[in-house]
Motif scaffolding. Structure first.
Motif, short mmCIF file in Angstrom:
data_model
loop_
_atom_site.label_atom_id
_atom_site.label_comp_id
_atom_site.label_asym_id
_atom_site.label_seq_id
_atom_site.Cartn_x
_atom_site.Cartn_y
_atom_site.Cartn_z
N ARG A 75 -4.98 10.08 1.24
CA ARG A 75 -3.71 9.37 1.12
C ARG A 75 -3.69 8.09 1.96
O ARG A 75 -3.25 7.03 1.52
CB ARG A 75 -2.56 10.28 1.54
N GLU A 76 -4.20 8.20 3.19
CA GLU A 76 -4.19 7.05 4.09
C GLU A 76 -5.44 6.19 3.92
O GLU A 76 -5.50 5.08 4.45
CB GLU A 76 -4.08 7.53 5.54
N PHE A 316 -10.73 -0.74 6.13
CA PHE A 316 -10.75 -0.34 4.72
C PHE A 316 -9.31 -0.13 4.25
O PHE A 316 -8.69 0.88 4.62
CB PHE A 316 -11.54 0.96 4.53
N PRO A 317 -8.75 -1.05 3.48
CA PRO A 317 -7.36 -0.88 3.03
C PRO A 317 -7.15 0.46 2.35
O PRO A 317 -7.91 0.86 1.46
CB PRO A 317 -7.19 -2.04 2.04
N LEU A 358 -15.16 -0.48 -0.25
CA LEU A 358 -14.32 0.03 0.83
C LEU A 358 -13.43 -1.05 1.42
O LEU A 358 -12.27 -0.79 1.76
CB LEU A 358 -15.20 0.64 1.92
N LYS A 359 -13.93 -2.25 1.51
CA LYS A 359 -13.18 -3.35 2.12
C LYS A 359 -12.22 -4.03 1.15
O LYS A 359 -11.35 -4.80 1.56
CB LYS A 359 -14.14 -4.39 2.70
N SER A 360 -12.37 -3.74 -0.12
CA SER A 360 -11.49 -4.33 -1.12
C SER A 360 -10.08 -3.79 -1.00
O SER A 360 -9.84 -2.75 -0.39
CB SER A 360 -12.04 -4.03 -2.52
N LYS A 361 -9.14 -4.47 -1.60
CA LYS A 361 -7.76 -3.99 -1.66
C LYS A 361 -7.42 -3.45 -3.05
O LYS A 361 -6.29 -3.03 -3.31
CB LYS A 361 -6.78 -5.11 -1.30
N GLU A 362 -8.39 -3.45 -3.94
CA GLU A 362 -8.15 -3.10 -5.33
C GLU A 362 -8.21 -1.60 -5.57
O GLU A 362 -8.84 -0.85 -4.82
CB GLU A 362 -9.18 -3.81 -6.23
N THR A 363 -7.56 -1.19 -6.64
CA THR A 363 -7.63 0.20 -7.11
C THR A 363 -8.33 0.22 -8.47
O THR A 363 -8.66 -0.83 -9.03
CB THR A 363 -6.23 0.81 -7.23
N GLY A 364 -8.52 1.43 -8.99
CA GLY A 364 -9.19 1.55 -10.28
C GLY A 364 -10.65 1.18 -10.18
O GLY A 364 -11.34 1.60 -9.24
#
Length: 549
Positions: A75-76, A316-317, A358-364
């Motif tokens: 979750r975090e 890691f966002p 890991l460092k990206s802010k993207e999902t999917g």
């Protein structure tokens, strides 16, 4: 699959901006106290359970397994929905984790219960040389035979998962024995971690391997009854008959997963209390799938698809679900990159760092360039004539899983009949069923762990409702199997040869062969394509009749 709802972003009141300059010094002091100095190398807590399939966390949608520690990390942090293990068996899968190489590249050091050769250097050794203090509790990179004496000069002397510095254990029947089931290991994982932190780590960054023995069998049957479990909450996989004994078996499995999670929770709480959690990368996964028929030791979804989450909000966002295909072969290069450690000394890795994901802010899908990941198996238990294995190679995409069964004439779950120990020609009855119809797990199909579910299916194999499940777990299989894992996660409908999937099948076959050739798989490039069956096994050997006679 039900996951978590969207997290709520917080806004900063405008008046708070005016207070920034006067609070900056205090914030910097707090960062230094809590070990958040950006110049520090991050700590790493690597937690790995033993035999747990991908959906068996409460974060992943399970209603009968409660995993608050894993859920917090997911979750975090970042939850990876498509992590594929190095193999559906523990030793080869763990071999892939620490070397970044497919198990078929690691010779005997990638095969169950064989020897670990010195030349297969794990990334943990390189962390040691780069200023880290490394340690372990529980199961490491096993089962392998490590050097027993000086005569084993080519073998590694210590576990490739790291050194255990303490052996704090529960004593059966003592007031402090809080274990929730009889099959649970005596190792007190948390206390051993705490010992490492307080007596070994010092002021250096650490890498700690928490290798639970749970939920590996054997289980205490019906332990779920005193652990607040209910059979009506169980979701039975489609390759099992929906019977009370199967539901109870799944609940006993759940009890052991929750034990692993409990000790992980204690480690997270402890790190938080001493101000180290935010400077610690927490990685949680499992080595392979659940110890049930048609799961563990099989290249189907429930054998190779495992839970995987990473938490390190400092860099890691978090609050993300990532659907990229990742492989256990990617872990070593990722950890080396994030710690600034050179891979020099290791054999060439096949995996790729996922640090950019890991460092990206993207999902999917974050990085669509990685279309496929690869896995496979050779030997598992001693289950066939001359200790032969059941070689499989598999390729997984977002939607499809293609399995190549290289020896389809062999029994995938092990031979159905065994030679009686101490004799040369006496056989136990077929399928391990005695004259009373009672199943003896060690007599047949021994690539499947002894389990109530296994025994129930075999004892009722002639029942018309149960026989299809018997065939799914034990029957011989075609050379190729193709499944749409989005629509068919239980891998029940083989799509090979179907006109609508011909293009997909051919493309995946080409991609699989290309990667096996590139990585030097002896099954493909030789010179000895049967070399895996020749590696010595250092665990007990069973005798089986020659299938050609």
């Amino acid at each position: 699959m039900k996951l978590f709802s969207k997290y709520i972003s917080k806004t900063i009141p405008l008046f708070a901006l005016a207070l920034y300059s006067c609070s900056n010094d205090k914030a910097e002091q707090r960062k230094q106290r809590e070990g958040l100095d950006d110049r520090k190398q991050p700590n790493i807590l690597f937690a790995i359970s033993d035999d747990q399939s991908f959906g068996h966390t409460s974060f992943g949608g399970s209603e009968y397994i409660k995993t608050p520690a894993f859920d917090r990390v997911a979750r975090e942090g970042i939850y990876f929905s498509n992590c594929i293990a190095g193999s559906p068996g523990c030793a080869p899968s763990r071999s892939t984790i620490v070397t970044g190489r497919y198990h078929w590249q690691n010779e005997q050091s990638g095969q169950h219960a064989s020897s670990w050769m010195k030349k297969h250097i794990p990334f943990i050794d390189l962390l040691d040389a780069n200023g880290y203090v490394t340690g372990r509790t529980g199961k490491g990179v096993a089962p392998f035979q490590y050097a027993r004496n000086e005569q084993d000069s080519l073998w590694r002397a210590t576990d490739a998962g790291g050194i255990t510095y303490s052996n704090i254990s529960y004593e059966k029947g003592s007031p402090g024995d809080e274990r929730t089931a009889g099959g649970i290991s005596t190792i007190n994982y948390f206390e051993n971690f705490k010992y490492f932190m307080e007596n070994v780590r010092g002021e250096k960054p650490f890498f700690f391997w928490f290798g639970a023995h749970e939920p590996h069998r054997s289980y205490e049957q019906d332990s779920w009854k005193r652990n607040d479990k209910k059979t009506e909450n169980v979701k039975v996989p489609g390759f099992f008959p929906d019977r009370e004994i199967v539901r109870g078996d799944l609940l006993d499995y759940a009890v052991e997963i929750e034990w692993f999670d409990l000790h992980l929770q204690r480690m997270l709480t402890y790190l938080e209390e001493i101000g180290e959690l935010e400077n610690t990368i927490v990685i949680v996964t499992a080595d392979n799938g659940m110890p049930f028929p048609r799961a563990k030791a099989n290249a189907y979804e429930y054998g190779i698809h495992v839970p995987f989450a990473v938490r390190y909000p400092k860099s890691f966002p978090g609050g993300r679900i990532v659907d990229d295909m990742i492989s256990f072969a990617d872990l070593a290069p990722t950890i080396l990159e994030v710690t600034g450690t050179s891979p020099e000394g290791m054999l060439p890795v096949s995996g790729e760092s996922i640090l950019h994901i890991l460092k990206s802010k993207e999902t999917g899908i974050v990085d669509p360039s990685k279309k496929y990941v690869f896995t496979g198996r050779e030997r598992h238990s001693s289950s066939r004539y001359l200790n032969w294995g059941y070689p499989q190679r598999a390729i997984r995409s977002q939607d499809f899983l293609l399995i190549w069964n290289l020896k389809p004439e062999r029994w995938p779950a092990g031979a159905p009949q065994r030679i009686v120990k101490g004799t040369t020609d006496q056989l136990w009855p077929m399928y391990g069923l005695d004259d009373m119809g009672i199943h003896h797990s060690d007599w047949a199909f021994t690539d499947i762990d002894a389990a109530p579910t296994k025994s129930y299916i075999i004892e009722n194999w002639q029942d018309e409702e149960i026989n299809p499940f018997f065939e799914l777990a034990h029957g011989k299989r075609p050379e190729f199997e193709l499944f749409n894992v989005q629509n068919d996660p239980f891998c029940l409908t083989n799509l090979t040869g179907k006109p609508d999937y011909e293009e997909t099948e051919e493309e995946m076959k080409r991609a699989l062969m290309k990667e096996l050739t590139r990585s030097g798989d002896p099954r493909i490039v030789g010179p000895d394509k049967e070399i895996f069956d020749s590696y010595k096994r250092y665990s007990p050997i069973r005798d089986f009749p020659n299938p050609a006679e």
